[in-house]
Enzyme design. Structure first.
Site, PDB file in Angstrom:
ATOM      1  N   HIS A 164       0.816  -1.204   0.000  1.00 39.86           N
ATOM      2  CA  HIS A 164       0.000   0.000   0.000  1.00 39.86           C
ATOM      3  C   HIS A 164       0.855   1.261   0.000  1.00 39.86           C
ATOM      4  CE1 HIS A 164      -4.081  -1.770   1.511  1.00 39.86           C
ATOM      5  NE2 HIS A 164      -3.816  -2.019   0.262  1.00 39.86           N
TER       6      HIS A 164
ATOM      7  N   GLU B 208      -2.318 -17.470 -16.737  1.00 34.01           N
ATOM      8  CA  GLU B 208      -1.290 -17.213 -15.733  1.00 34.01           C
ATOM      9  C   GLU B 208      -0.521 -18.471 -15.351  1.00 34.01           C
ATOM     10  OE1 GLU B 208      -3.282 -15.578 -12.297  1.00 34.01           O
ATOM     11  OE2 GLU B 208      -5.085 -16.729 -12.734  1.00 34.01           O
TER      12      GLU B 208
ATOM     13  N   ASN C 289       1.769 -11.418 -13.365  1.00 35.89           N
ATOM     14  CA  ASN C 289       2.362 -11.611 -12.035  1.00 35.89           C
ATOM     15  C   ASN C 289       2.603 -13.093 -11.765  1.00 35.89           C
ATOM     16  OD1 ASN C 289       1.838  -8.906 -11.948  1.00 35.89           O
ATOM     17  ND2 ASN C 289       0.403  -8.985 -10.257  1.00 35.89           N
ATOM     18  N   ASP C 290       1.578 -13.904 -11.945  1.00 38.60           N
ATOM     19  CA  ASP C 290       1.728 -15.344 -11.721  1.00 38.60           C
ATOM     20  C   ASP C 290       2.426 -16.031 -12.882  1.00 38.60           C
ATOM     21  OD1 ASP C 290       0.834 -15.834  -9.167  1.00 38.60           O
ATOM     22  OD2 ASP C 290      -1.267 -16.017  -9.742  1.00 38.60           O
TER      23      ASP C 290
ATOM     24  N   CYS D 202      -3.504  -7.947 -17.556  1.00 37.02           N
ATOM     25  CA  CYS D 202      -3.923  -7.288 -16.321  1.00 37.02           C
ATOM     26  C   CYS D 202      -2.880  -7.368 -15.216  1.00 37.02           C
ATOM     27  CB  CYS D 202      -5.245  -7.867 -15.825  1.00 37.02           C
ATOM     28  SG  CYS D 202      -5.200  -9.635 -15.464  1.00 37.02           S
TER      29      CYS D 202
END
Length: 583
Positions: free
Chosen positions: A194, A436, A459-460, A507
């Site tokens: 964050h 992914e 990402n994966d 994405c």
């Protein structure tokens, strides 16, 4: 001059003197409270929680009016964590039942909760442990020093300073921004925390994971922070300072140009239209989507509805959350990803677990197809919500065709149930799949024949392809989006979707990283979904690009055999680093 390297999480360049924010590591006492004083100890804990609540609320109330929406939403998240029964109530039970002191009771409960998040495969969810740790640390500091700790740690005047710290919470970032800092550097942290996201939104150049930064840097050292490249210069010479001052002026011009692009279309110089969508986690994230004027939602992560609770959300709660987002984007696509939970990714919800390796076990679509009752509730909520706008249903972590067939069968079952009860829904709702898992990318042509769209979750895909954990400091240096195997899988997926005549999006974080935009455009990607804060810079690159030229250059990248040659060719596509890709 010393150069230190880390993860650049917020583009920009800052030059200033260091302020090293040193927080002593907390030493948590452990002792037994006499029975007669247990309720006094409970009261001491409650007072520390209330002090923490006032601190966070006060910081939130002093957010500048022109600050991005993330500033408030992340502080709201920390306030919600503080109010969660696992943080605010469970330690009281330990104090009463075990006669533990408040600090030890809170630390014990925090360790239990963080252990749950550490077992999660999805990097976004796993990083929630950081938020829990940050909230708990603030309460612990108030317990250990009830007279207040913030005033001792952060001075009032920090104009023009670069703060160097072990780690920072979102509340720290907001406080420091209000005190005039120009950048920050931390020993710890990652690109999807964050605080990292907030630094991008606040426009604060930042580098995280600069191991040993607080050890090598002294107060008042002159620093240059290159937030794009993740390079920190300590005591630079005048030549380096002059060069970075020139780059900083270019970035200031870029920011002015980006603001002017807000209402412009994402159309290349040779007339190719590109869709720029946003990733969201909660309905509250929609303010950022509107601020960036995204073309829709390319990824709505629904698992956040299921976290930090003992029972899953019912159909009505899910329906209300989905409709709230859909109604804010009339006529624009909202891509809702079905539940990506599994193994230890479920907090207190009673679901099956994978004992050996959660990353390769019962998660995402695998879990949903085993827990059909849970899955059908979500499908009903999504299908009902589809009556209120343009909704796309996206299935995560597909690895074989049989999974698609079973999902489609369940969707048809739910549709028939809704028809029998007279409930409206989109009878032609598109069903897509996330690519992914390497097996899905290799067989993308087979998957494309059974789906309405594809979305590449880099990402994966990258960490599964390269067999590394991207949030593990010991191996994340191997995380390489430009690895030839990764690029081949991406290209195969785009090509398979094109041949089938269905849309393909990306994405993952790669979609919002300007270093790869031109390459992806050249490979044929026409739909990017990203954090809203990255959208305008990607739009600028699209508008300045000629797709025909990028196709030729991308072909050269794909033909290269040496990883260094790949890197050099991609850098050449991006020019000299000034302009849109400047750091």
């Amino acid at each position: 001059m010393l150069a230190l390297h880390g993860k650049g999480v917020s583009s920009g360049i800052a030059i200033g003197r260091a302020y090293v924010l040193k927080r002593e590591r907390l030493k948590i006492p452990e002792y037994v409270i006499p029975a007669a004083f247990v309720e006094d100890e409970v009261q001491r804990f409650l007072e520390a929680v209330e002090t923490t609540r006032r601190e966070l609320s006060d910081i939130r109330d002093h957010i500048p009016p022109d600050a991005p929406v993330e500033a408030a939403s992340f502080l709201d998240t920390h306030l919600l964590i503080l109010n969660d029964t696992m943080v605010s109530d469970a330690p009281i039970k330990d104090i009463r039942d075990n006669q533990w002191n408040a600090e030890f009771a809170l630390k014990t409960q925090s360790d239990r909760l963080i252990a749950v998040f550490e077992g999660m495969e999805d990097p976004y969810l796993r990083n929630k442990k950081i938020d829990v740790a940050q909230v708990v640390e603030r309460v612990l500091r108030n317990l250990l020093n009830p007279d207040g700790h913030e005033a001792e740690l952060i001075p009032d005047e920090l104009d023009g300073r670069v703060v160097v710290a072990n780690d920072l919470a979102p509340a720290d970032a907001v406080t420091l921004k209000n005190k005039g800092i120009v950048a920050f550097v931390t020993n710890l942290g990652g690109p999807i925390s964050h605080t990292a996201i907030l630094s991008r939104s606040l426009g604060i150049p930042a580098i995280v994971a600069v191991h040993g930064a607080t050890r090598y840097i002294d107060n008042n050292d002159v620093l240059i922070v290159d937030g794009k490249r993740g390079i920190l210069f300590v005591a630079p010479d005048t030549i380096v300072i002059s060069e970075y001052e020139r780059r900083a002026r270019k970035i200031e011009r870029l920011q002015r140009e980006l603001k002017a692009l807000r209402t412009s279309e994402a159309i290349s110089r040779d007339g190719v239209t590109v869709q720029l969508l946003a990733n969201i986690e909660l309905p509250e994230d929609m303010a950022g989507v509107h601020q960036a004027l995204a073309s829709g939602i390319g990824l709505y992560r629904t698992e956040f509805l299921f976290m930090n609770r003992k029972t899953p959300p019912d159909e009505e709660e899910q329906f209300a959350a989905y409709v709230k987002v859909i109604r804010e984007l009339p006529g624009q696509p909202v891509t809702i990803r079905t539940l990506d939970l599994g193994a230890d990714k479920h907090a207190d919800i009673d679901l099956p677990t994978t004992a050996v390796n959660p990353a390769l076990g019962l998660r995402a679509v695998r879990l949903c197809l085993q827990e059909v009752g849970l899955f059908k509730v979500q499908l009903r909520a999504i299908l009902r919500a589809s009556a209120f706008g343009t909704v796309r249903l996206m299935i995560p972590m597909l690895s074989n065709i049989d999974e698609i067939a079973r999902v489609v069968e369940l969707v048809r079952e739910v549709q028939e149930e809704l028809l029998r009860t007279g409930v409206d829904f989109d009878t032609d709702i598109p069903i897509g799949g996330m690519i992914e898992v390497p097996a899905a990318a290799v067989s993308a042509d087979l998957f494309a024949a059974h789906l309405d769209f594809l979305s590449i979750g880099t990402n994966d895909l990258i960490q599964y392809t390269l067999a590394i954990d991207r949030v593990d400091d010991t191996v994340n240096y191997l995380y390489d989006p430009l690895h030839p195997s990764v690029l081949r899988l991406i290209a195969m997926t785009i090509d398979a979707a094109d041949k089938q005549g269905i849309p393909v999006a990306m994405c993952g974080e790669m979609a919002g990283d300007t270093r790869y935009t031109r390459l992806l455009l050249g490979l044929g990607l026409r739909e990017f979904s990203m954090h809203p804060s990255a959208l305008l810079e990607i739009k600028k690159i699209v508008r300045e690009s000629a797709i025909a030229d990028l196709k030729q250059q991308s072909a050269q990248v794909m033909a290269a055999r040496d990883p260094r040659a790949v890197q050099m060719l991609v850098e050449r596509m991006n020019g000299d680093g000034d302009g849109a890709t400047e750091g």
